[in-house]
Design a protein around this motif. Sequence first.
Motif, mmCIF file in Angstrom:
data_model
loop_
_atom_site.group_PDB
_atom_site.id
_atom_site.type_symbol
_atom_site.label_atom_id
_atom_site.label_comp_id
_atom_site.label_asym_id
_atom_site.label_seq_id
_atom_site.Cartn_x
_atom_site.Cartn_y
_atom_site.Cartn_z
ATOM 1 N N GLY A 196 0.809 -1.216 0.000
ATOM 2 C CA GLY A 196 0.000 0.000 0.000
ATOM 3 C C GLY A 196 0.839 1.260 0.000
ATOM 4 O O GLY A 196 0.416 2.318 0.484
ATOM 5 N N MET A 197 2.024 1.174 -0.578
ATOM 6 C CA MET A 197 2.967 2.292 -0.580
ATOM 7 C C MET A 197 3.243 2.774 -2.002
ATOM 8 O O MET A 197 3.058 2.029 -2.965
ATOM 9 C CB MET A 197 4.308 1.871 0.041
ATOM 10 C CG MET A 197 4.259 1.493 1.493
ATOM 11 S SD MET A 197 5.930 0.986 2.055
ATOM 12 C CE MET A 197 5.612 0.709 3.796
ATOM 13 N N THR A 198 3.734 3.987 -2.096
ATOM 14 C CA THR A 198 4.373 4.399 -3.331
ATOM 15 C C THR A 198 5.760 3.763 -3.315
ATOM 16 O O THR A 198 6.267 3.376 -2.253
ATOM 17 C CB THR A 198 4.518 5.929 -3.425
ATOM 18 O OG1 THR A 198 5.446 6.384 -2.424
ATOM 19 C CG2 THR A 198 3.171 6.619 -3.223
ATOM 20 N N VAL A 199 6.388 3.691 -4.458
ATOM 21 C CA VAL A 199 7.717 3.075 -4.508
ATOM 22 C C VAL A 199 8.740 3.941 -3.777
ATOM 23 O O VAL A 199 9.744 3.441 -3.260
ATOM 24 C CB VAL A 199 8.128 2.803 -5.976
ATOM 25 C CG1 VAL A 199 8.470 4.096 -6.701
ATOM 26 C CG2 VAL A 199 9.263 1.810 -6.055
ATOM 27 N N VAL A 200 8.476 5.249 -3.668
ATOM 28 C CA VAL A 200 9.363 6.150 -2.928
ATOM 29 C C VAL A 200 9.251 5.877 -1.432
ATOM 30 O O VAL A 200 10.260 5.889 -0.709
ATOM 31 C CB VAL A 200 9.035 7.625 -3.244
ATOM 32 C CG1 VAL A 200 9.853 8.567 -2.363
ATOM 33 C CG2 VAL A 200 9.309 7.919 -4.715
#
Length: 231
Positions: A196-200
């Motif tokens: 559930g994250m952005t890749v950053v």
Amino acid sequence: MIITVAHQKGGTGKSTLATNISGMLGATMLDLDKQHSSALWNHVRSMDDELESLEINVLKGSGDILPTSKSLSDEEIKLLCQKYKKNPNQVIVIDTAGFDAGINRLAIIMADMVITPVAPSQIELFGLQTFEQIIKEANRSLKCTIPCYVVLNSVVESSKLHLENVLEWIKGKDTFRLLNARLGRRVDFQRAYEEGMTVVEYNHRNRAAKEMSALVAEIMVELIHEEQIGA
């Protein structure tokens, strides 16, 4: 402002792009895909106290609705798009379904900017050629040119020949504009989605994060440019 991530072909990476763009900008989302890939990503995100979940809307009647999503009718979606259209103070990211449908065409027509992910392969080029006809039809109906940007996705060193073919084809088209930033075929995009994250957020030091950061920065520059043209 409306950023529509669109392609009539499935499996091109639309949801990966949409979730990362929206998450990095803190933007509202509209998930028009019955698979609800973006909505599921946001639901996973909402279960992590260290992550901020996003406002996300889905199409009414498109399947089970998650508690973190709000379902909208076709008419409500039109009103939502009108709220964001050419509004420099708010951004909404629309994740369209991987097939041609009226609601997906609405998202394209209403967009201030369309982003189309394409991998360097012959089958992807065929898909882009089909999508070009949809964009042309939308341009004719609006009597103007919809700003449609292609981002090269899932790029690998072994795809050099196919990459050159795609680049050569795009160069001769008024329908598409090619973004400079490219995304490689990297496992961290999938791992970030699963969390559930952005890749950053997943790992800001990895190559995937640097590529996505460059892409989002370029998208914002072009979006501001489109806003100035339309002002």
